[in-house]
Design an enzyme around this catalytic site. Structure first.
Site: not given
Ligand SMILES: Cc1cc2nc3c(=O)[nH]c(=O)nc-3n(C[C@H](O)[C@H](O)[C@H](O)COP(=O)(O)OP(=O)(O)OC[C@H]3O[C@@H](n4cnc5c(N)ncnc54)[C@H](O)[C@@H]3O)c2cc1C
Length: 301
Positions: A175, A224, A294
């Site tokens: 992660r 998670s 995470e």
């Molecule tokens: C229902 C549900 C199920 C999930 N299942 C999983 C799973 O199975 N596996 C898993 O790994 N995760 C899971 N997640 C967590 C999440 O979806 C992932 O970590 C996802 O990749 C985050 O993407 P985001 O665009 O929402 O990032 P954000 O939540 O907006 O940001 C996450 C991190 O990335 C940084 N960030 C985001 N975009 C950029 C960018 N363009 N440049 C620089 N930094 C950036 C932010 O600063 C932060 O530190 C789940 C979440 C939910 C709600």
């Protein structure tokens, strides 16, 4: 911040009085001083330079699906890399690989990959958020993670300069990836094998049905909460600590999957943070195992 908004409104969209609860899947969290989405990545680089020059703190977010934002919000500029502002983020085939900008949503990435007869993308099925967030988090499941398929990334450093680097040079881990100088992920190039689209789609549909049955989809959450410790499962440790359904304020350990904390109704981010630390203390006391999160907690609580 009025002057800042005036400057930034020339290069992107300002969301006035934005409550970050509206931009996170947990649906909790306070205001950003300025929530801003640049029109493109050149403008994102200008924003990085602007913040440096003016001494303004900058926080970059994607779709907010892995975040708990403090109830007092985030000071400075929160830059959202999002597909609703950038005109149609680019995803295309280049030299037999997939080039995707950071603002592309994972769902759209999967659709594109299947339509172009790539396989291996099944690991991404059901993970919300943007491709940029997926790269930063090295998101995935037991089936694989972003780094397994990533060939190179382009990012903007903390001085506003663009870099393209091969994935071998990235320190990827459970992660996360470590690029100290990175401010904004711009894009990634992914190499997947060819596959039969109908078989790939079938696998994706099966994974999504399975996740829907096992995860609390109807409640706001960030997926998670805890990383699985070596040799164990976080959900099992939480479950065996008797914490299934345990509540603090509106935050609750899911009844369906004990590695999820859900917003069961009007949870504050402080409720969520208190519950996270209660679970950590309880599991440590019972099993002597430290659970690490995470999800990312950012801003002022
Ligand atoms: C229902 C549900 C199920 C999930 N299942 C999983 C799973 O199975 N596996 C898993 O790994 N995760 C899971 N997640 C967590 C999440 O979806 C992932 O970590 C996802 O990749 C985050 O993407 P985001 O665009 O929402 O990032 P954000 O939540 O907006 O940001 C996450 C991190 O990335 C940084 N960030 C985001 N975009 C950029 C960018 N363009 N440049 C620089 N930094 C950036 C932010 O600063 C932060 O530190 C789940 C979440 C939910 C709600």
């Amino acid at each position: 911040m009025e002057a800042v908004c005036k400057d930034l409104s020339k290069i992107g969209k300002i969301y006035p009085n934005a409550l970050l609860a509206d931009y996170t899947t947990f649906k909790s969290g306070g205001p950003a001083d300025v929530l801003f989405a640049p029109y493109d990545y050149e403008k994102a680089a200008e924003t990085v330079k602007y913040c440096q020059k003016e001494g303004i703190p900058l926080t970059v977010i994607g779709a907010g699906s892995n975040l708990v934002v403090g109830d007092r919000g985030i000071r400075g500029i929160v830059m959202r890399i999002s597909s609703d502002v950038m005109p149609k983020p680019v995803i295309e085939k280049r030299n037999g690989m997939i080039f995707s900008e950071a603002a592309v949503m994972k769902d759209d990435f999967i659709k594109f990959a299947v339509a172009n007869s790539f396989s291996g993308i099944e690991f991404m099925a059901g993970i919300p958020g943007s491709v940029g967030g997926g790269i930063v988090m090295n998101a995935g499941t037991f089936m694989g993670t972003f780094i397994d398929w990533l060939k190179e990334i382009t990012y903007i450093d903390k001085k506003g300069v663009f870099h393209t680097v091969k994935s071998e040079s990235l320190m990827a881990h459970y992660r996360g990836i470590d690029i100290d100088s990175c401010a904004v992920i711009v894009s990634g190039v992914f190499e997947f094998p060819e596959g039969d689209p109908s078989m790939t789609q079938k696998k994706i549909d099966d994974i999504i049905s399975d996740r829907k049955a096992k995860h609390p989809w109807t409640f706001p959450s960030a997926g998670s909460v805890f990383k699985n410790p070596e040799g164990s499962f976080a959900w099992k440790l939480v479950n065996d600590s008797g914490l299934k359904g345990y509540k603090i304020g509106g935050a609750q350990v899911s009844e369906l999957h004990t590695n999820f904390i859900v917003n069961a109704g009007k949870a504050t981010s402080s409720d969520i943070r208190s519950l996270v630390s209660h679970v950590q203390k309880t599991v440590l006391g019972k099993f002597g195992i430290e659970l690490h999160t995470e999800i990312k907690m950012i801003g002022e609580f």
